[in-house]
Design an enzyme around this catalytic site. Sequence first.
Site, short mmCIF file in Angstrom:
data_model
loop_
_atom_site.label_atom_id
_atom_site.label_comp_id
_atom_site.label_asym_id
_atom_site.label_seq_id
_atom_site.Cartn_x
_atom_site.Cartn_y
_atom_site.Cartn_z
CG ASP A 71 78.38 29.68 -3.92
OD1 ASP A 71 77.66 28.78 -4.16
OD2 ASP A 71 79.54 29.68 -3.27
CG ASP A 73 78.34 26.76 -8.58
OD1 ASP A 73 78.69 27.70 -8.25
OD2 ASP A 73 78.27 25.82 -7.51
CG ASP A 147 78.18 15.01 -4.31
OD1 ASP A 147 77.38 15.53 -4.82
OD2 ASP A 147 78.90 15.92 -3.40
#
Length: 446
Positions: A71, A73, A147
């Site tokens: 997907d 983002d 991260d």
Amino acid sequence: MIRKLLRRVFRREPARPVEPAVIPPAQHGIQRESISPAARRVCHVLQEAGFKAFVVGGAVRDLIAGIKPKDFDVATDATPEQVRELFRRSRIIGRRFRIVHVMSGPETIEVSTFRASQNEDAQTDEHGRILADNVWGSQQEDATRRDFTVNALYYDPNAETVVDYHHGVGDLHQKTLRMIGDPNVRYREDPVRMLRAVRLASKLGLIIDPVARTPIRELAQLLENVPPARLFDEMLKLLTSGHAVECLRQLREQGLHHGLLPLLDVILEQPMGERFVWLALENTDDRVRAGKPISPGFLFATLLWHEVLADWDARKARGEASQAALFDAMSAVLDQQAEKLAITRKISADIKEIWALQPRFDRRSGKAPFRLIEQPRFRAGYDFLRLRAQSGELPLEVAEWWDHFADAEPEARGEMLMSESDPATKKRRRRRRKPGAGPADAPAGE
Ligand code: ATP
Ligand code: MG
């Protein structure tokens, strides 16, 4: 008190503006067309309104690595309210992490506002786990609170450049998964990052940088403080990544499975069930990679089956009736998992259905087989049975019999039935099968 003091002493420097690397197409290799139309449109609308907007995170990483993204983002300097105003079909969701879902055609794009990195004001629990994360910041700060370096890449579909503050493109090319900031701190902020490290390294074929790998063994127990629903989501991602076998191998290597997640203990430290579980995971990986659907219920049913078997046997040995003992064993095993892993109600129900069908495959005489193949969940139950047979728990002949029985013409089925008095003896008859049906198909669960 002490925590506050420590945080003040070690508090992160306020972000000094740093010029990011702006990487041209020749170096990052992303084609604009490989970005979904919806994500391109969202970026375009936001940029036209005067905001910054980039495709961010996993999609950019995957495209550079040559993998098709799941997907897309988008990250922007517009606030959720400002984003909401620009798109008619959109809504603000989340509390701990407020984002906007923009619906465009069949796609939903997650749009998040640049967030500030954590500082001493961040809301954390007593282990340092971050509880709220809604302080807006600059793009640079947004990059720093992500991260891993490979996850902090911003693609601008208009300029066709990748903005890279942390050498993520270089790390990706060098096959290294590197944490942004001090891994000790970052794992404490969010212990799920340990599981993400393993999953992303397996998926992308990256080596976890030793600095990020070493603390995992010591901090593994922090996963105990993660809410069960979040842990379940992450485990599901891991098991359905198409790289479950590799992920679990790495989890074991990193000591992440031990005593933490009952499920993983079960999977990896139960010699009886090991073959069964690896077979199930290999099958799942094959299906995911072939783009076929998988059912979480089927998957978790396989992972926990040998626990159920052991408990079922123990109950029968204590004199409980077989059927009642099975249902009690099922509940006991699922209850034990529920302490740490919030398996959803729907998935629990699917798991139970598959398990409950298993003893019914023992009956190959009378009317029972006809009723069983009419069950809506017969296929899932049968696929499960076949895994049991492949792993050596049952004779392969049993699975084959059911395969032929289900595929036989209705009038031929009667001849296949075993005599009531001798259920172990199969009536011999010529096999009659539809072409193409049979054990070559991977277990579906659906
Ligand atoms: P995939 O979609 O393949 O599962 P992903 O990296 O896109 O992997 P998401 O959960 O979709 O994972 O997260 C999107 C992005 O948000 C990540 O790429 C990363 O930049 C950031 N992110 C996600 N989880 C965390 C976390 N626990 N800590 C910091 N940043 C995170
Ligand atoms: Mg993602």
